[in-house]
Design an enzyme around this catalytic site. Structure first.
Site, short mmCIF file in Angstrom:
data_model
loop_
_atom_site.label_atom_id
_atom_site.label_comp_id
_atom_site.label_asym_id
_atom_site.label_seq_id
_atom_site.Cartn_x
_atom_site.Cartn_y
_atom_site.Cartn_z
N CYS A 1 -5.48 -2.82 2.77
CA CYS A 1 -5.22 -2.68 4.21
C CYS A 1 -6.46 -2.78 5.09
CB CYS A 1 -4.45 -1.38 4.47
SG CYS A 1 -3.49 -1.41 6.01
N GLU B 1 0.84 -1.20 0.00
CA GLU B 1 0.00 0.00 0.00
C GLU B 1 0.87 1.25 0.00
OE1 GLU B 1 -3.54 1.92 2.82
OE2 GLU B 1 -2.04 0.60 3.71
N LYS C 1 -9.63 2.55 -2.35
CA LYS C 1 -9.83 1.97 -1.02
C LYS C 1 -11.17 2.38 -0.44
CE LYS C 1 -7.41 1.72 3.48
NZ LYS C 1 -6.26 2.28 4.24
#
Length: 259
Positions: free
Chosen positions: A143, A43, A109
């Site tokens: 994540c 990431e 995300k």
């Protein structure tokens, strides 16, 4: 294609220095001699997990995207990972999957990390992505998405669930447990690529990049808490065998996700 060879690039990230990070990744990837289908970076691989996108964001026409396209073409492999992107007046923690042809697929995300104030400076995505590459269906997530199993639920019959992260050492037990759980409940391969080192905010990262199969068995050595690369071949027949034998996904709940 029955097998998909993936390289997990676990690395330290030079804080907010895209030029130096790209140089380091180029060296690591160019040193890999065997043919790989997909290279996976962590990431925010050009900057570290920074809350200063106004100083660091690139565009889709920027140097890092161009670098990824060139490297994908040179290595005849897909390159993927997330970076900070500015678009239409917003900042995104954007996962890019770039094929050798130069085709780009994106996932923004969805779950922004409120503990660090990510939601205050970045815009959340609203669309799940399923990448179809070399006969495989890959679902990329980023994540904090790992903590939300509904978003990851395998309603698309994907083969691989792929997480890239800056997941700190202090909560690494959760990383290990949740990746394994996602593999079992979704009857798929799960890959997690995390960084190592210490960032400018004094957060330590211990890696634990890993691959689990559809039964939750760990297939990698789980790279220790230093830089390293692990290459593993995923087998489509392995997934098919156990999905056909156990049929757990046939009994999944039906639902819609509101975003």
């Amino acid at each position: 294609m029955q097998n998909l060879k993936i390289a997990l690039i676990q690395t330290n990230i030079v804080w907010q220095n895209a030029v130096e990070n790209r140089s380091r990744y180029s060296e690591k990837i160019n040193n890999i001699q065997e043919q790989v289908d997909v290279f996976v970076l962590p990431e925010m691989f050009t900057t570290g997990f920074s809350m200063e996108p106004q100083h660091l964001a690139e565009t889709m026409d920027g140097k890092t995207v161009e670098w990824m396209k060139n490297l994908a073409s040179k290595k005849n492999a897909a390159i993927c990972g997330s970076l900070i992107i500015s678009e239409d007046g917003n900042y995104y923690n954007r996962f890019l999957f770039i094929e050798p042809s130069g085709e780009i697929q994106i996932y923004d995300k969805r779950h922004l990390f409120t503990l660090a104030g990510e939601e205050k400076v970045y815009t959340a995505g609203s669309k799940k992505l399923i990448v179809e590459f070399k006969g495989w269906k890959i679902c990329p997530l980023v994540c904090y998405d790992l903590r939300f199993p509904v978003w990851a639920r395998n309603v698309e019959d994907y083969d691989v669930l792929l997480y890239v992260a800056n997941w700190p050492k202090i909560r690494i037990a959760a990383w290990d447990a949740l990746l394994k759980a996602r593999a079992i409940e979704n009857m798929c391969y799960v890959l997690g690529v995390n960084r190592v080192g210490v960032d400018a905010n004094s957060y330590e990262y211990s890696g634990h990049s890993v691959v689990y199969d559809c039964l939750g068995e760990k297939l990698t050595r789980s790279i220790p808490n230093h830089e390293g690369i692990e290459i593993i071949a995923l087998q489509k027949a392995h997934i098919s065998k156990f999905r056909n034998k156990l049929n757990f996904l046939n009994d999944k709940d039906t639902f819609e996700v509101n975003v």
